[in-house]
Design an enzyme around this catalytic site. Structure first.
Site, PDB file in Angstrom:
ATOM      1  CG  HIS A  25      -1.765   1.140   1.448  1.00  0.00           C
ATOM      2  ND1 HIS A  25      -3.110   1.152   1.136  1.00  0.00           N
ATOM      3  CD2 HIS A  25      -1.491   2.365   1.955  1.00  0.00           C
ATOM      4  CE1 HIS A  25      -3.616   2.336   1.435  1.00  0.00           C
ATOM      5  NE2 HIS A  25      -2.662   3.087   1.945  1.00  0.00           N
ATOM      6  CD  GLU A  26       1.742   3.541   3.780  1.00  0.00           C
ATOM      7  OE1 GLU A  26       1.861   4.615   3.149  1.00  0.00           O
ATOM      8  OE2 GLU A  26       0.782   3.320   4.545  1.00  0.00           O
TER       9      GLU A  26
ATOM     10  CG  HIS B  62       0.172   6.221  -0.661  1.00  0.00           C
ATOM     11  ND1 HIS B  62      -0.978   6.694  -1.235  1.00  0.00           N
ATOM     12  CD2 HIS B  62      -0.220   5.594   0.482  1.00  0.00           C
ATOM     13  CE1 HIS B  62      -2.018   6.376  -0.460  1.00  0.00           C
ATOM     14  NE2 HIS B  62      -1.575   5.699   0.573  1.00  0.00           N
TER      15      HIS B  62
HETATM   16 ZN   LIG Z   1      -2.642   5.012   2.233  1.00  0.00          ZN
END
Ligand SMILES: [Zn+2]
Length: 353
Positions: A254-255, A258
């Site tokens: 997830h990170e 980003h």
């Molecule tokens: Zn996030």
């Protein structure tokens, strides 16, 4: 309260100068909806509908409409350039008498070297991860992008390569909160490589009232503050960690999403442009747990639709997408549209020539 914090506030750096990277959900909730004097659209945790799911919080990725529009313009320009390049290549091939196949606009693969920085605390209760646990997390990262969690996923072509693992013992770094002096000091000291290198910090990402699962910096912030670039992962989210339901390691996927320019799937709620990705249906708020039949936004009507035409099939919320807040057992894929955005953003902001 929990947050898999995506680095939201970092993006404000574009318009508002240096800003701290991430804030736990509860802190954002408690704060007026104003960021450095700019009107801000605060995603996810700040809608007031997000419920705490335990001691740990997600990253609230705060993005102003101005930053979002600016980034979208830059990505569109990158796409235009790439298309022109592809057309030139096709034309050249034609002149040389080669078979004119369609020249892909985007490369099939991008290569991302990775360095993992393990931070050890000094207290007995601190979870000091081993090098092999770090390497295992790297394998989870790699497998997620390759589509190993969902057999129907088109692999992203993001090819991670583990270049180095470092280990530091520093209690203030271990407990460093996003954007604090300790956080910046740690990164200025440890950061390795150029904009294309993913620096992963493993610590406990403490917050006064809980902890974050992790947080990240967006790629457009890398040029201005290269040493602060990277992602931080709470060791509690690593396999076997204390972050219940979020401890299979998916936070690193997830990170890094980003870090490659993706927003949360619930960015902007039901309003366009949402997360800027066409094949992730809009959703009004983050998904916690795993409600796969959830549908929180009205389905947009196709262009030219008139009264009496059949209604489009409802688009369910993308709760199994890696960029939502669902349980690790739930999230399992990126979409082709996200793949396109990540690769385009990498070429625009992270490619090293
Ligand atoms: Zn996030």
């Amino acid at each position: 309260v929990i947050s898999r914090v995506a680095v939201g506030l970092a993006s404000l750096a574009l318009v508002a100068g240096p800003v701290l990277a991430a804030t736990p959900a509860h802190a954002v909730l408690a704060r007026p909806n104003v960021a450095a004097g700019h009107a801000s659209t605060i995603a996810g945790c700040v809608t007031g509908t997000a419920k705490p799911v335990g001691r740990y919080g997600h990253d609230p990725a705060t993005i102003t409409p101005a930053v979002q529009a600016k980034v979208q313009g830059q990505l569109n320009a990158e796409t235009t350039t790439l298309k022109a390049d592809a057309e030139r290549t096709a034309a050249r091939d034609l002149v040389r008498g080669r078979v004119t196949t369609t020249v892909p606009v985007l490369p099939a693969q991008i290569h991302v070297p990775v360095v993992i920085h393990i931070i050890h605390g000094t207290h007995k209760k601190d979870r000091n991860v081993s090098r092999s646990a770090a390497r295992n997390l790297f394998r989870i990262l790699k497998a997620g992008y390759a589509g190993k969690q969902d057999p129907t996923m088109v692999p992203t072509g993001v090819m991670f390569r583990l270049a180095k693992v470092t280990v530091s013992r520093n209690d203030s770094w271990y407990h460093a909160r996003p954007g604090t002096r300790a956080d910046k000091q740690m990164k200025r000291k440890l950061h390795r490589g150029q904009k294309n290198m993913l620096n992963i910090y493993l610590n406990s990402v403490s917050e006064p009232d809980g902890a974050l699962l992790g947080f990240s910096r967006f790629p457009w912030a890398a040029a201005r503050q290269p040493k602060l670039d990277g992602i931080t992962i709470n060791v509690a989210s690593m396999p076997g960690g204390r972050a219940h339901a979020y401890n299979l390691g998916d936070t690193v996927i997830h990170e890094s999403g980003h870090w490659l320019g993706l927003f949360h799937t619930f960015q902007g709620g039901c309003e366009a442009p949402g997360d800027g990705v066409a094949d992730t249906p809009a959703e009004a708020e983050p998904s916690f747990k795993c409600n796969k039949t959830r549908d929180t936004c009205p389905t947009p009507l196709p262009a030219g639709w008139v009264q009496g035409d059949p209604l489009p099939a409802p688009e369910l919320d993308p709760v199994t997408d890696f960029m939502d807040y669902s349980y690790d057992t739930c999230m399992n894929h990126f979409t082709p549209g996200q793949r396109t955005r990540m690769v385009t953003a990498f070429l625009r902001y992270r490619a090293v020539h």
